[in-house]
Design an enzyme around this catalytic site. Structure first.
Site, PDB file in Angstrom:
ATOM      1  N   ASP A   1      45.569  37.058  44.051  1.00  0.00           N
ATOM      2  CA  ASP A   1      44.851  35.780  44.002  1.00  0.00           C
ATOM      3  C   ASP A   1      44.026  35.587  45.278  1.00  0.00           C
ATOM      4  OD1 ASP A   1      45.995  34.866  41.538  1.00  0.00           O
ATOM      5  OD2 ASP A   1      47.817  34.290  42.587  1.00  0.00           O
TER       6      ASP A   1
ATOM      7  N   ASP B   1      46.661  41.979  47.922  1.00  0.00           N
ATOM      8  CA  ASP B   1      47.024  40.677  47.370  1.00  0.00           C
ATOM      9  C   ASP B   1      46.118  40.483  46.139  1.00  0.00           C
ATOM     10  OD1 ASP B   1      47.971  37.958  47.237  1.00  0.00           O
ATOM     11  OD2 ASP B   1      46.023  37.390  48.052  1.00  0.00           O
TER      12      ASP B   1
END
Ligand code: BG6
Ligand code: MG
Length: 210
Positions: free
Chosen positions: A9, A7
């Site tokens: 952010d 991922d």
């Protein structure tokens, strides 16, 4: 394991604070209550779904599609302005070293992010060449907790989903990883989540757990 999907952010870069600031400015302008607790529900969720969560607190007259589109644009304009100040210093040495070490051990690396700004962020922080593939908000229809973004990442890498690990900070992302049939490694908010297979406190712990 043959691949690791990250991922973006909240895992590779800490853009969460910019998302919060941008939504907060938009919500304040509209007189809508918004705080960090509501912001936590937006992790891993697409921009338009995030707006619907924020509008749960809206009590004015019904909003047209055009008005909502304008609100999304306004939020993204503020967010991009905040992102434009990012530099390679916004990635820790620990993240850079761990990514390089995983690669040197032969793992294929990808980004799996709901964001449509993912490639812009990677460029700003100088990580555009650190991954073998990027699956993001521009190549999916359904955002996390749907597995689509991670399944696409596995497809781009040409690795079977069962041979992929996912590193996530959002519970919606862990749900997506499990729905994709991948090993779910959780940090931050996802560290203690019930569906997380392995929790890590520091990014460099990946070198021990994978
Ligand atoms: C995710 C964030 O990575 O991207 C969410 O965790 C965000 O908070 C989503 O809403 C979409 O981002 P963007 O950059 O396309 O607005
Ligand atoms: Mg995240």
């Amino acid at each position: 394991m043959k691949a690791v999907i990250f991922d973006l952010d909240g895992v590779i870069v800490f853009t969460d604070k910019f998302h919060y600031q941008a939504w907060k400015r938009m919500a304040d302008d509209m007189g809508i209550y918004f705080d960090e607790t509501i912001n936590n529900r937006l992790r891993g969720v697409s921009r338009s779904e995030s707006l619907e969560i924020i509008l749960e607190r809206y009590q004015g007259t019904p909003l047209s599609l055009e008005k909502k589109t304008n609100m999304l644009k306004k939020k993204n304009d503020i967010y991009r302005e905040l992102l434009s100040a990012m530099t390679p210093d916004d990635v820790t040495d620990q993240v850079r070293i761990t990514l390089a070490e995983l690669r040197s051990r032969g793992f294929r690396l990808a980004v799996g992010s709901s964001s449509k700004n993912a490639k812009f962020i990677l460029q700003k922080v100088g990580l555009q060449d650190a991954f073998d593939a990027v699956s993001d908000g521009t190549n999916i229809i359904r955002s996390k907790p749907d597995p689509e973004v991670f399944l696409k990442a596995a497809e781009f890498l040409d690795v079977a989903p069962g041979n992929c690990s996912v590193v996530e900070d959002a519970c919606a992302g862990i749900d997506a990883a499990k729905a994709a049939g991948m090993l779910a490694i959780g940090m931050g908010d996802a560290y203690r989540y019930k569906k997380t297979d392995i929790g890590i406190k520091e990014f460099c712990e990946l070198l021990q757990v994978i």
